[in-house]
Design a protein around this motif. Structure first.
Motif, mmCIF file in Angstrom:
data_model
loop_
_atom_site.group_PDB
_atom_site.id
_atom_site.type_symbol
_atom_site.label_atom_id
_atom_site.label_comp_id
_atom_site.label_asym_id
_atom_site.label_seq_id
_atom_site.Cartn_x
_atom_site.Cartn_y
_atom_site.Cartn_z
ATOM 1 N N ALA A 146 0.970 -1.055 -0.235
ATOM 2 C CA ALA A 146 -0.098 -0.360 -0.042
ATOM 3 C C ALA A 146 1.095 1.454 -0.244
ATOM 4 N N PHE A 147 0.804 2.112 -0.919
ATOM 5 C CA PHE A 147 0.863 3.319 -1.056
ATOM 6 C C PHE A 147 -0.514 5.068 -0.097
ATOM 7 N N CYS A 148 0.566 4.817 1.322
ATOM 8 C CA CYS A 148 -0.666 5.175 2.183
ATOM 9 C C CYS A 148 0.205 7.318 2.710
ATOM 10 N N PHE A 149 -0.729 7.596 2.767
ATOM 11 C CA PHE A 149 -0.562 9.309 2.660
ATOM 12 C C PHE A 149 -1.228 9.849 4.328
ATOM 13 N N SER A 150 0.079 10.826 4.378
ATOM 14 C CA SER A 150 -0.783 11.525 6.088
ATOM 15 C C SER A 150 -0.595 12.613 5.696
ATOM 16 N N SER A 151 -0.497 13.440 6.279
ATOM 17 C CA SER A 151 -0.929 15.194 6.934
ATOM 18 C C SER A 151 -0.043 15.137 7.721
ATOM 19 N N ALA A 152 0.313 16.849 8.356
ATOM 20 C CA ALA A 152 1.246 17.157 9.109
ATOM 21 C C ALA A 152 0.703 17.430 10.456
ATOM 22 N N LEU A 153 0.862 17.137 11.686
ATOM 23 C CA LEU A 153 0.235 17.197 12.675
ATOM 24 C C LEU A 153 -0.645 17.816 13.309
ATOM 25 N N LYS A 154 -1.223 17.434 14.206
ATOM 26 C CA LYS A 154 -1.985 18.621 15.810
ATOM 27 C C LYS A 154 -1.606 18.263 16.692
ATOM 28 N N GLY A 155 -0.113 17.135 16.999
ATOM 29 C CA GLY A 155 -0.023 17.094 18.113
ATOM 30 C C GLY A 155 1.505 17.125 18.026
ATOM 31 N N GLU A 156 2.322 16.268 19.479
ATOM 32 C CA GLU A 156 3.452 15.838 18.719
ATOM 33 C C GLU A 156 4.395 15.015 18.859
ATOM 34 N N VAL A 157 5.125 14.185 18.242
ATOM 35 C CA VAL A 157 5.983 13.179 18.364
ATOM 36 C C VAL A 157 7.302 13.054 19.353
ATOM 37 N N PHE A 158 7.043 12.371 19.889
ATOM 38 C CA PHE A 158 8.897 12.434 21.296
ATOM 39 C C PHE A 158 9.194 10.928 21.189
ATOM 40 N N TYR A 159 10.567 11.023 21.824
ATOM 41 C CA TYR A 159 11.071 10.007 22.411
ATOM 42 C C TYR A 159 11.268 9.680 23.775
ATOM 43 N N LEU A 160 10.809 8.670 24.429
ATOM 44 C CA LEU A 160 10.971 7.915 25.712
ATOM 45 C C LEU A 160 11.738 6.919 25.707
ATOM 46 N N ASP A 161 12.959 6.342 26.485
ATOM 47 C CA ASP A 161 13.809 5.159 26.616
ATOM 48 C C ASP A 161 14.297 5.193 27.764
ATOM 49 N N ARG A 162 14.693 3.685 27.735
ATOM 50 C CA ARG A 162 15.188 3.136 28.827
ATOM 51 C C ARG A 162 16.659 2.507 29.573
ATOM 52 N N LEU A 163 17.348 2.656 29.956
ATOM 53 C CA LEU A 163 18.410 2.359 29.738
ATOM 54 C C LEU A 163 18.687 0.767 29.418
ATOM 55 N N ALA A 164 18.127 0.465 29.893
ATOM 56 C CA ALA A 164 17.453 -1.460 29.264
ATOM 57 C C ALA A 164 16.818 -1.450 27.912
ATOM 58 N N GLY A 165 16.458 -0.850 27.623
ATOM 59 C CA GLY A 165 15.152 -0.675 26.504
ATOM 60 C C GLY A 165 14.166 -0.771 27.182
ATOM 61 N N MET A 166 13.029 -1.565 26.255
ATOM 62 C CA MET A 166 11.368 -1.606 26.626
ATOM 63 C C MET A 166 11.340 -3.121 25.310
ATOM 64 N N THR A 167 9.747 -3.604 26.042
ATOM 65 C CA THR A 167 9.210 -4.545 25.269
ATOM 66 C C THR A 167 8.173 -3.522 24.573
ATOM 67 N N LEU A 168 7.427 -4.376 23.610
ATOM 68 C CA LEU A 168 6.548 -3.587 23.002
ATOM 69 C C LEU A 168 5.732 -3.255 24.415
ATOM 70 N N GLU A 169 5.352 -3.602 24.956
ATOM 71 C CA GLU A 169 4.473 -3.761 25.441
ATOM 72 C C GLU A 169 4.544 -2.947 27.031
#
Length: 357
Positions: free
Chosen positions: A256-279
């Motif tokens: 599929a070719f998907c289309f997304s527009s500009a956001l009304k919010g923000e994307v930010f990054y979080l991390d832990r020292l040992a990383g995280m599982t998906l859950e």
């Protein structure tokens, strides 16, 4: 009786007899080529003209936009007349137009997804502009402004283009696994919609080169090639959009070719020292008052907000990706883009979260 019939026929042939009258007479004008084709419909001494913008109107997801439309008479008939205004949206697959709204005087009725979002802007005489609030991704496209005054019915078309980004998408189970309806759904799940041809062409002109074929909104299957090569149609074909044409929407399977527009919010990054599982990643976003970001949101943040992060992070579909605006050592290829690690079944990573403003 024969004399009366003959007299009536003479009146019709001479044009002196008019079958109806609503303030001025109606004449049917043929073109000058003598081929029987219409040149235009005129009222005697007055012609209705409808005009929209020749250039596309640009907007973005969540904004308010006005699609201009004005009408006039040649010559001017003076005071404003009570007319009917109808707006409709043309479909990508050329099926029946989608009704947007109808206005007669102060009575306005909007239809479908446009209820509560569409109204007429009439700041000046003979204006019939359409205002759409809280613009949505699927609002992108061509709109017809139609003005009806008695027997006069004229229209013009204006195009609304959303500022956005096209990205190819494969599901976790691999390449070429989606029929058309599944492709629609996976794009929606990623905060996007299936791209149309104009959006794919714009992405190609900006550098998108992708050798896997994908569904578009009109049910065709295509793919953009900037650098011709053997596995992608051959080295002798010019760069461009390769097309398989319309495919069976249930039986045939592609990406599929998907289309997304500009956001009304923000994307930010979080991390832990040992990383995280998906859950654990999903829970970390919730603890921060956000939700785990979708693929379309990450692409939008990369393109429109300049998100640049050389750390891999989970996304809602179970993929692991990271956005690079400024290429550098140990951060993937030499071109900007969103890098992907696929859909790892194991591993611990950071997470990209999305929060409404």
């Amino acid at each position: 009786l024969p004399l009366l019939l003959k007299a009536t026929l003479l009146r019709l042939a001479s044009g002196s007899y008019h079958p109806f009258y609503n303030g001025f007479y109606y004449n049917h004008i043929m073109n000058d080529d003598g081929d029987g084709q219409d040149k235009g419909d005129y009222f005697n001494g007055a012609k209705l003209v409808v005009e929209t913008s020749r250039d596309p109107v640009y907007s973005y997801n969540g904004a308010n936009v006005t699609l201009p439309c004005h009408y006039r008479y040649q010559p001017d008939l003076g005071p404003k007349r009570k007319i009917r205004i109808k707006w409709s949206k043309l479909r990508d697959d050329y099926t029946k137009e989608q009704d947007v709204m109808v206005a007669i005087g102060k009575t306005i009725v909007a239809f479908g997804d446009f209820k509560g979002r569409a109204h007429i802007h009439q700041a000046s005489q003979h204006e019939a502009s359409l205002v759409i609030s809280d613009v949505r991704l699927k609002d992108d496209g061509k709109y017809r402004c139609e003005v009806i005054d008695g027997l006069e019915d004229e229209s013009d078309v204006v195009e609304l283009r959303l500022q956005g980004i096209v990205f190819p998408y494969q599901p976790p189970r691999g390449q070429y696994r989606l029929n058309f309806h599944e492709a629609e759904q996976v794009c929606q799940d990623q905060g996007a919609i299936l791209a149309n041809f104009n959006q794919l062409f714009q992405a190609w002109s900006e550098g998108l080169d992708w050798c896997n074929a994908g569904w578009l909104a009109d049910g065709t299957v295509q793919y953009p090639i900037r650098l011709p090569r053997k596995p992608c149609g051959g080295v002798h074909l010019a760069p461009g959009i390769r097309s398989y044409g319309p495919r069976h929407r249930h039986l045939h399977r592609f990406d599929a070719f998907c289309f997304s527009s500009a956001l009304k919010g923000e994307v930010f990054y979080l991390d832990r020292l040992a990383g995280m599982t998906l859950e654990e990643a999903k829970q970390s976003c919730q603890d921060a008052g956000a939700e785990i970001a979708r693929v379309g949101q990450l692409y939008s943040a990369w393109k429109f907000l300049g998100l640049d992060r050389c750390n891999a992070g989970w996304l809602a579909d179970g993929s692991v990706r990271y956005p690079i605006v400024t290429p550098r050592a140990n951060c993937g290829p030499e071109e900007p883009g969103v890098r992907s690690f696929g859909f790892p079944s194991k591993g611990r990573f950071g997470v990209f979260c999305y929060r409404e403003r």
